[in-house]
Motif scaffolding. Structure first.
Motif, mmCIF file in Angstrom:
data_model
loop_
_atom_site.group_PDB
_atom_site.id
_atom_site.type_symbol
_atom_site.label_atom_id
_atom_site.label_comp_id
_atom_site.label_asym_id
_atom_site.label_seq_id
_atom_site.Cartn_x
_atom_site.Cartn_y
_atom_site.Cartn_z
ATOM 1 N N LEU A 1 77.148 -8.263 -22.581
ATOM 2 C CA LEU A 1 76.449 -7.622 -23.698
ATOM 3 C C LEU A 1 75.277 -6.766 -23.217
ATOM 4 N N LYS A 2 74.637 -7.203 -22.142
ATOM 5 C CA LYS A 2 73.544 -6.416 -21.558
ATOM 6 C C LYS A 2 74.074 -5.084 -21.035
ATOM 7 N N ALA A 3 75.226 -5.134 -20.382
ATOM 8 C CA ALA A 3 75.832 -3.913 -19.850
ATOM 9 C C ALA A 3 76.170 -2.942 -20.975
ATOM 10 N N ILE A 4 76.645 -3.490 -22.099
ATOM 11 C CA ILE A 4 77.050 -2.654 -23.230
ATOM 12 C C ILE A 4 75.843 -2.033 -23.924
ATOM 13 N N HIS A 5 74.879 -2.880 -24.293
ATOM 14 C CA HIS A 5 73.786 -2.429 -25.154
ATOM 15 C C HIS A 5 72.625 -1.773 -24.405
ATOM 16 N N ARG A 6 72.311 -2.284 -23.215
ATOM 17 C CA ARG A 6 71.164 -1.735 -22.502
ATOM 18 C C ARG A 6 71.547 -0.573 -21.596
ATOM 19 N N TYR A 7 72.737 -0.660 -21.000
ATOM 20 C CA TYR A 7 73.114 0.356 -20.024
ATOM 21 C C TYR A 7 74.272 1.243 -20.488
ATOM 22 N N ASN A 8 74.715 1.018 -21.721
ATOM 23 C CA ASN A 8 75.755 1.863 -22.321
ATOM 24 C C ASN A 8 77.027 1.914 -21.473
ATOM 25 N N VAL A 9 77.358 0.772 -20.863
ATOM 26 C CA VAL A 9 78.578 0.668 -20.066
ATOM 27 C C VAL A 9 79.728 0.272 -20.984
#
Length: 210
Positions: A170-178
């Motif tokens: 979820l961090k990758a999705i929301h913070r880093y737009n991965v």
């Protein structure tokens, strides 16, 4: 194809060998690999990475070692990374690490390169080494890319830490737009489903749809 006068190129031969291996037709695959190798591999060093990967798929550690010795003295970065991946799959972690260290001293590695060794650690359930490698990436100023996030998620899943894997995803999705691969979502979702955790399963399912 040869009967029809068509000479397949290296990409077609490699694909054919891969399909033979997947079907359990290793003898046919080896015939194709010998054709790829030719009569003098030293003159065809650019084939080494392909051969290493294909022999790895067949579980042929001796052949992987033979091919690596041919290209080792003048190995390019793709050869080195193919060997790292190969030795990882063949459970020879020391060899994988040794070749990776050699590559890191010769070239400036990016996150995609680091992810090859990180995936070796993930596939072999080596959480501490994986965490140390990520710290090393951060300390060197290497930007963490999508493949690194995918490997990190798998690393924690393999270690049984699904909540941590979920948090990283979820961090990758929301913070880093991965945008993670579908298989990465499914790996986390499957772990929650096995637990009967409906709430978190639904959370991951909704994340997949957004």
């Amino acid at each position: 194809m040869k009967v029809e006068g068509i000479e397949p190129d290296i990409q077609i031969q490699a694909l054919l060998a891969k399909h033979y291996t997947s079907a359990g037709l290793n003898e046919k695959a080896e015939i194709v690999l010998k054709e790829i190798e030719g009569e003098n591999l030293k003159e065809n060093r650019w084939q080494c990475a392909t051969l290493i990967r294909l022999y790895t798929n067949m579980g042929k550690a001796d052949e992987v070692e033979r091919i690596w010795k041919v290209c080792e003295s003048k190995a390019g970065i793709d050869d080195c990374l193919a060997a790292v991946e190969a030795w990882g799959k063949l459970k020879k972690i020391d060899e994988a690490e040794s070749i990776f260290e050699r590559a890191s001293k010769k070239w400036k590695l990016n996150s995609k390169n680091y992810s090859v060794l990180l995936m070796v650690y993930a596939n072999n359930n080596m959480l501490k080494k994986g965490k140390d490698l990520v710290k090393r990436m951060a300390d060197s100023g290497t930007k963490i890319g999508p493949l690194t996030w995918i490997a990190l998620v798998k690393l924690y899943i393999q270690a049984g830490e699904v909540e941590k894997a979920d948090s990283i995803l979820l961090k990758a999705i929301h913070r880093y737009n991965v945008q993670p691969m579908f298989s990465t979502y499914m790996a986390v979702l499957w772990q929650y489903a096995k637990r009967g955790d409906v709430h978190n399963s639904e959370k991951i399912f909704h994340a997949m749809r957004t």
